[in-house]
Write a protein that holds these residues in place. Structure first.
Motif, PDB file in Angstrom:
ATOM      1  N   LYS A   1     -11.250   8.891  22.845  1.00  0.00           N
ATOM      2  CA  LYS A   1     -12.550   8.473  23.393  1.00  0.00           C
ATOM      3  C   LYS A   1     -13.687   9.294  22.787  1.00  0.00           C
ATOM      4  O   LYS A   1     -14.742   8.757  22.444  1.00  0.00           O
ATOM      5  N   LYS A   2     -13.457  10.602  22.645  1.00  0.00           N
ATOM      6  CA  LYS A   2     -14.487  11.472  22.068  1.00  0.00           C
ATOM      7  C   LYS A   2     -14.808  11.045  20.633  1.00  0.00           C
ATOM      8  O   LYS A   2     -15.976  10.931  20.253  1.00  0.00           O
ATOM      9  N   TYR A   3     -13.774  10.807  19.831  1.00  0.00           N
ATOM     10  CA  TYR A   3     -14.016  10.416  18.445  1.00  0.00           C
ATOM     11  C   TYR A   3     -14.597   8.999  18.352  1.00  0.00           C
ATOM     12  O   TYR A   3     -15.375   8.705  17.444  1.00  0.00           O
ATOM     13  N   HIS A   4     -14.250   8.145  19.284  1.00  0.00           N
ATOM     14  CA  HIS A   4     -14.903   6.833  19.381  1.00  0.00           C
ATOM     15  C   HIS A   4     -16.403   7.047  19.574  1.00  0.00           C
ATOM     16  O   HIS A   4     -17.232   6.424  18.907  1.00  0.00           O
ATOM     17  N   ASP A   5     -16.759   7.943  20.491  1.00  0.00           N
ATOM     18  CA  ASP A   5     -18.165   8.202  20.779  1.00  0.00           C
ATOM     19  C   ASP A   5     -18.886   8.832  19.593  1.00  0.00           C
ATOM     20  O   ASP A   5     -20.062   8.560  19.356  1.00  0.00           O
ATOM     21  N   LEU A   6     -18.166   9.672  18.838  1.00  0.00           N
ATOM     22  CA  LEU A   6     -18.753  10.238  17.614  1.00  0.00           C
ATOM     23  C   LEU A   6     -19.082   9.121  16.620  1.00  0.00           C
ATOM     24  O   LEU A   6     -20.154   9.132  15.999  1.00  0.00           O
TER      25      LEU A   6
ATOM     26  N   SER B   1     -16.181   8.352  26.543  1.00  0.00           N
ATOM     27  CA  SER B   1     -15.587   9.650  26.878  1.00  0.00           C
ATOM     28  C   SER B   1     -16.373  10.319  27.999  1.00  0.00           C
ATOM     29  O   SER B   1     -17.441   9.851  28.394  1.00  0.00           O
ATOM     30  N   SER B   2     -15.850  11.439  28.451  1.00  0.00           N
ATOM     31  CA  SER B   2     -16.550  12.218  29.472  1.00  0.00           C
ATOM     32  C   SER B   2     -17.528  13.207  28.838  1.00  0.00           C
ATOM     33  O   SER B   2     -18.191  13.956  29.551  1.00  0.00           O
ATOM     34  N   CYS B   3     -17.642  13.208  27.518  1.00  0.00           N
ATOM     35  CA  CYS B   3     -18.562  14.113  26.826  1.00  0.00           C
ATOM     36  C   CYS B   3     -20.009  13.674  27.064  1.00  0.00           C
ATOM     37  O   CYS B   3     -20.311  12.482  27.122  1.00  0.00           O
ATOM     38  N   SER B   4     -20.875  14.649  27.139  1.00  0.00           N
ATOM     39  CA  SER B   4     -22.299  14.330  27.283  1.00  0.00           C
ATOM     40  C   SER B   4     -22.860  13.927  25.928  1.00  0.00           C
ATOM     41  O   SER B   4     -22.268  14.212  24.875  1.00  0.00           O
ATOM     42  N   LYS B   5     -24.013  13.288  25.968  1.00  0.00           N
ATOM     43  CA  LYS B   5     -24.685  12.903  24.723  1.00  0.00           C
ATOM     44  C   LYS B   5     -24.957  14.140  23.872  1.00  0.00           C
ATOM     45  O   LYS B   5     -24.783  14.119  22.655  1.00  0.00           O
ATOM     46  N   LYS B   6     -25.350  15.224  24.529  1.00  0.00           N
ATOM     47  CA  LYS B   6     -25.642  16.464  23.814  1.00  0.00           C
ATOM     48  C   LYS B   6     -24.393  17.002  23.112  1.00  0.00           C
ATOM     49  O   LYS B   6     -24.460  17.435  21.959  1.00  0.00           O
ATOM     50  N   GLU B   7     -23.245  16.966  23.790  1.00  0.00           N
ATOM     51  CA  GLU B   7     -21.987  17.432  23.175  1.00  0.00           C
ATOM     52  C   GLU B   7     -21.639  16.593  21.946  1.00  0.00           C
ATOM     53  O   GLU B   7     -21.209  17.136  20.922  1.00  0.00           O
ATOM     54  N   ILE B   8     -21.826  15.288  22.057  1.00  0.00           N
ATOM     55  CA  ILE B   8     -21.544  14.390  20.928  1.00  0.00           C
ATOM     56  C   ILE B   8     -22.470  14.720  19.760  1.00  0.00           C
ATOM     57  O   ILE B   8     -22.023  14.865  18.614  1.00  0.00           O
ATOM     58  N   GLU B   9     -23.764  14.846  20.040  1.00  0.00           N
ATOM     59  CA  GLU B   9     -24.737  15.167  18.992  1.00  0.00           C
ATOM     60  C   GLU B   9     -24.395  16.486  18.309  1.00  0.00           C
ATOM     61  O   GLU B   9     -24.433  16.585  17.076  1.00  0.00           O
ATOM     62  N   GLU B  10     -24.077  17.508  19.101  1.00  0.00           N
ATOM     63  CA  GLU B  10     -23.744  18.819  18.534  1.00  0.00           C
ATOM     64  C   GLU B  10     -22.497  18.742  17.660  1.00  0.00           C
ATOM     65  O   GLU B  10     -22.449  19.345  16.592  1.00  0.00           O
ATOM     66  N   THR B  11     -21.505  18.005  18.107  1.00  0.00           N
ATOM     67  CA  THR B  11     -20.267  17.865  17.324  1.00  0.00           C
ATOM     68  C   THR B  11     -20.543  17.153  16.009  1.00  0.00           C
ATOM     69  O   THR B  11     -20.078  17.586  14.949  1.00  0.00           O
ATOM     70  N   VAL B  12     -21.301  16.059  16.065  1.00  0.00           N
ATOM     71  CA  VAL B  12     -21.628  15.320  14.839  1.00  0.00           C
ATOM     72  C   VAL B  12     -22.407  16.205  13.880  1.00  0.00           C
ATOM     73  O   VAL B  12     -22.142  16.222  12.678  1.00  0.00           O
ATOM     74  N   ASN B  13     -23.358  16.959  14.396  1.00  0.00           N
ATOM     75  CA  ASN B  13     -24.183  17.811  13.535  1.00  0.00           C
ATOM     76  C   ASN B  13     -23.393  18.948  12.900  1.00  0.00           C
ATOM     77  O   ASN B  13     -23.758  19.425  11.825  1.00  0.00           O
ATOM     78  N   LYS B  14     -22.306  19.376  13.536  1.00  0.00           N
ATOM     79  CA  LYS B  14     -21.472  20.457  12.988  1.00  0.00           C
ATOM     80  C   LYS B  14     -20.516  19.958  11.913  1.00  0.00           C
ATOM     81  O   LYS B  14     -20.032  20.741  11.104  1.00  0.00           O
ATOM     82  N   MET B  15     -20.234  18.664  11.908  1.00  0.00           N
ATOM     83  CA  MET B  15     -19.240  18.122  10.987  1.00  0.00           C
ATOM     84  C   MET B  15     -19.809  18.019   9.578  1.00  0.00           C
ATOM     85  O   MET B  15     -20.915  17.535   9.380  1.00  0.00           O
TER      86      MET B  15
ATOM     87  N   PHE C   1      -9.862  14.146   7.242  1.00  0.00           N
ATOM     88  CA  PHE C   1     -10.014  12.708   7.447  1.00  0.00           C
ATOM     89  C   PHE C   1     -11.260  12.363   8.264  1.00  0.00           C
ATOM     90  O   PHE C   1     -11.993  11.441   7.927  1.00  0.00           O
ATOM     91  N   ILE C   2     -11.504  13.084   9.350  1.00  0.00           N
ATOM     92  CA  ILE C   2     -12.634  12.753  10.218  1.00  0.00           C
ATOM     93  C   ILE C   2     -13.955  12.957   9.471  1.00  0.00           C
ATOM     94  O   ILE C   2     -14.867  12.139   9.580  1.00  0.00           O
ATOM     95  N   ASN C   3     -14.047  14.023   8.683  1.00  0.00           N
ATOM     96  CA  ASN C   3     -15.279  14.264   7.917  1.00  0.00           C
ATOM     97  C   ASN C   3     -15.506  13.164   6.883  1.00  0.00           C
ATOM     98  O   ASN C   3     -16.636  12.699   6.702  1.00  0.00           O
TER      99      ASN C   3
END
Length: 159
Positions: free
Chosen positions: A116-121, A133-147, A72-74
């Motif tokens: 919150k994390k998925y909101h930020d994604l 969320s408490s995630c850093s911008k870098k963590e968000i970017e890395e997660t989005v790029n992996k999806m 679903f998220i993808n």
């Protein structure tokens, strides 16, 4: 009845984003959240009959496409891509989607770190600098790029 390929529209994307966000990020989602989703879709359509049709068509598409809940998220990010390509989908409308996401999340009395994390994604993917969320911008970017984005198509039967 004949099968016709129908391109998914912005309203189908919005419903799927709201629905998939809720059912994928909150194991204990409830009727208050589903009711909120319908309420917000009604705001976009100004017509409950249209909203019901959008919901039915989208859920039928999910069932017929055999989209696993784990995907679903993808698929949701592919729908954000679609909305980003829509010239009529403005910055204010993107911000409204995120506001709705936050309100849907909070309608069960909590706004979890996972939500919150998925909101930020979503915000990042919409090109908005909005984080809760408490995630850093870098963590968000890395997660989005992996999806992995999932191709979306929409097939419904019409008379």
């Amino acid at each position: 009845m004949k099968n016709e390929k129908k391109e998914i529209g912005p309203l189908h994307c919005l419903y799927f984003i709201y629905y998939s966000f809720t059912t994928s990020t909150d194991e204990n989602y409830n009727e208050s959240q589903i009711h909120k989703i319908t309420t917000y879709l009604n705001e976009w359509t100004d017509d409950k009959t249209t909203s019901r049709a959008i919901i039915e068509e989208t859920l039928k598409w999910v069932h017929e496409s055999q989209i696993e809940k784990s995907e679903f998220i993808n698929v949701m990010l592919s729908m954000v891509d679609y909305l980003n390509d829509e010239q009529k989908f403005s910055l204010l409308q993107k911000e409204l989607v995120l506001l709705h996401i936050r309100q849907i999340s909070r309608s069960d009395g909590s706004f979890t770190e996972n939500e919150k994390k998925y909101h930020d994604l979503l915000a990042f993917h919409f090109g908005l600098k909005l984080r809760v969320s408490s995630c850093s911008k870098k963590e968000i970017e890395e997660t989005v790029n992996k999806m992995e984005r999932k191709k979306i198509g929409f097939k419904i039967q019409r008379n």
